[in-house]
Design a protein around this motif. Structure first.
Motif, PDB file in Angstrom:
ATOM      1  N   THR A 167      29.891  46.934  37.234  1.00 52.62           N
ATOM      2  CA  THR A 167      29.451  46.579  38.587  1.00 52.62           C
ATOM      3  C   THR A 167      30.243  45.397  39.128  1.00 52.62           C
ATOM      4  O   THR A 167      30.717  45.408  40.269  1.00 52.62           O
ATOM      5  N   ILE A 221      33.186  44.412  38.247  1.00 49.96           N
ATOM      6  CA  ILE A 221      34.570  44.819  38.538  1.00 49.96           C
ATOM      7  C   ILE A 221      34.667  45.445  39.923  1.00 49.96           C
ATOM      8  O   ILE A 221      35.536  45.099  40.726  1.00 49.96           O
ATOM      9  N   THR A 222      33.717  46.362  40.222  1.00 53.71           N
ATOM     10  CA  THR A 222      33.822  47.044  41.518  1.00 53.71           C
ATOM     11  C   THR A 222      33.603  46.078  42.678  1.00 53.71           C
ATOM     12  O   THR A 222      34.083  46.320  43.776  1.00 53.71           O
ATOM     13  N   ARG A 223      32.880  44.996  42.454  1.00 51.52           N
ATOM     14  CA  ARG A 223      32.601  44.101  43.578  1.00 51.52           C
ATOM     15  C   ARG A 223      33.593  42.950  43.710  1.00 51.52           C
ATOM     16  O   ARG A 223      33.826  42.449  44.806  1.00 51.52           O
ATOM     17  N   ILE A 224      34.153  42.490  42.581  1.00 53.09           N
ATOM     18  CA  ILE A 224      34.996  41.294  42.645  1.00 53.09           C
ATOM     19  C   ILE A 224      36.495  41.613  42.617  1.00 53.09           C
ATOM     20  O   ILE A 224      37.297  40.908  43.236  1.00 53.09           O
ATOM     21  N   SER A 225      36.886  42.722  41.930  1.00 46.77           N
ATOM     22  CA  SER A 225      38.323  42.994  41.777  1.00 46.77           C
ATOM     23  C   SER A 225      39.099  43.129  43.089  1.00 46.77           C
ATOM     24  O   SER A 225      40.297  42.862  43.093  1.00 46.77           O
ATOM     25  N   PRO A 226      38.486  43.547  44.215  1.00 45.25           N
ATOM     26  CA  PRO A 226      39.284  43.640  45.442  1.00 45.25           C
ATOM     27  C   PRO A 226      39.994  42.348  45.813  1.00 45.25           C
ATOM     28  O   PRO A 226      40.971  42.371  46.554  1.00 45.25           O
ATOM     29  N   MET A 227      39.545  41.217  45.268  1.00 40.58           N
ATOM     30  CA  MET A 227      40.260  39.969  45.512  1.00 40.58           C
ATOM     31  C   MET A 227      41.699  40.063  45.023  1.00 40.58           C
ATOM     32  O   MET A 227      42.584  39.388  45.531  1.00 40.58           O
ATOM     33  N   TRP A 228      41.902  40.916  43.990  1.00 42.32           N
ATOM     34  CA  TRP A 228      43.235  40.976  43.391  1.00 42.32           C
ATOM     35  C   TRP A 228      43.998  42.277  43.664  1.00 42.32           C
ATOM     36  O   TRP A 228      45.150  42.389  43.285  1.00 42.32           O
TER      37      TRP A 228
END
Lengths: 228, 106
Positions: free
Chosen positions: B16, B18-25
């Motif tokens: 969960t 990963i799906t919410r925070i990874s867009p930063m990168w």
């Protein structure tokens, strides 16, 4: 600050009701499966993902391989990738709070923060944090109430499990009302059924592989159709 | 058993996050790709199709009551949600109806 809090509280009232209802259902369901208040409230605090948590009830009772759980939850929550992408700009000036804001970006929080116009006299950062934290709080409190309620009622309520099916069918139906979702939705339903007949219990991984392949093929025809 | 459950929770939590925070990168390049946008539109509905089947996989259609209670409740849910566009109303009425069917009628 209090003024900002009040403004944030008012806009989250619909979510207060939704999360209490769903949280209570979740807590009761977990309790009826032998996972008490500690389990359910910790999951609500840390995982904080409605649909995935309901799906996890079954994973927990059947002790599904954690790696498979990881893949399934990634796919269930893949939509959050796109929520976060579209919120990055708005959250740019929030500094380290961005981590929490993105962590708490559920469907419901997204529907608020992505559409709301923040009044100019209000501190944006505080406003976003209050909205996210309030929704998080409602979800955990709902779960707690549900777990305790489930313990008091004790006797197993036959049919409560169905809440899981009802949740998935409801979300699915609402999404299918959008035209571009009909073919992908039918792919999800149809491929899963066929794979269930072929592989039985362990149909999820093959189903996902076939689904994504078909979706990508469908995209090509979709793009081509648009160009014609 | 408890250890497996803890791993299940950790796996779900990490997925969960990963799906919410990874867009930063994720690079802007990928985000603007046609297939990325397309999958973002259609993956949710596809995965809910899978979840519907997953939730119903234990229902037996060859022995009494042949999954009729589930079928009736699902038809009612689809009708209500399609008509009222209210997910909570669909969940509530569908679950109550199902409980009535299996506890009172059958």
């Amino acid at each position: 600050m209090i003024h900002t809090f009040k403004k944030a509280f008012v806009v989250t009232i619909p979510i207060l009701f939704a999360f209490l209802f769903l949280g209570i259902s979740y807590g009761m369901l977990m309790e009826s499966k032998g996972f008490g208040v500690i389990w359910s409230s910790l999951i609500s605090l840390f995982t904080f993902a409605g649909a995935a948590q309901f799906a996890m009830v079954v994973f927990l009772t059947t002790s599904l391989n954690p790696l498979i759980v990881f893949v399934i939850v990634l796919i269930i929550n893949a939509r959050h990738l796109f929520y976060s992408v579209s919120m990055l700009k708005r959250y740019e000036e929030t500094g380290n709070s961005k981590w929490y804001l993105l962590f708490g970006l559920t469907d419901e929080t997204f529907s608020l923060v992505s559409t709301l116009e923040v009044p100019t006299q209000i501190n944006k950062k505080q406003f976003y944090i209050f909205i996210t934290a309030l929704n998080h709080f409602y979800w955990v409190v709902g779960t707690l109430i549900g777990a305790l309620l489930g313990r008091v009622l004790q006797s197993e309520i036959a049919g409560l499990d169905f809440i899981l099916t009802a949740l998935f069918v409801s979300v699915f139906t609402l999404k299918m009302k959008k035209r571009y979702n009909v073919v992908p939705g039918l792919i999800g339903l149809g491929v899963s059924l066929i794979m269930l007949f072929i592989f039985g219990e362990h149909f999820i991984i093959p189903a996902m592989i076939v689904m994504i392949t078909l979706l990508l093929i469908n995209q090509k025809s979709y793009v081509r159709g648009e160009n014609l | 058993m408890i250890l497996t459950n803890i791993f299940i929770i950790i796996a779900a939590t990490i997925a969960t996050i990963i799906t919410r925070i990874s867009p930063m990168w994720i690079s802007k390049d990928i985000k603007s790709k046609q297939w990325f946008k397309y999958l973002s539109d259609v993956l949710p509905v596809t995965s809910f199709g899978l979840l519907v089947v997953y939730a119903l996989k234990g229902v037996s259609i060859t022995v009494y009551p042949y999954g009729i209670s589930e079928l009736v409740s699902i038809i009612v849910i689809v009708g209500i949600v399609y008509w009222k566009e209210n997910i909570l109303l669909g969940i509530f009425s569908g679950t109550v109806l199902y409980m009535i069917i299996i506890n009172v009628i059958m």
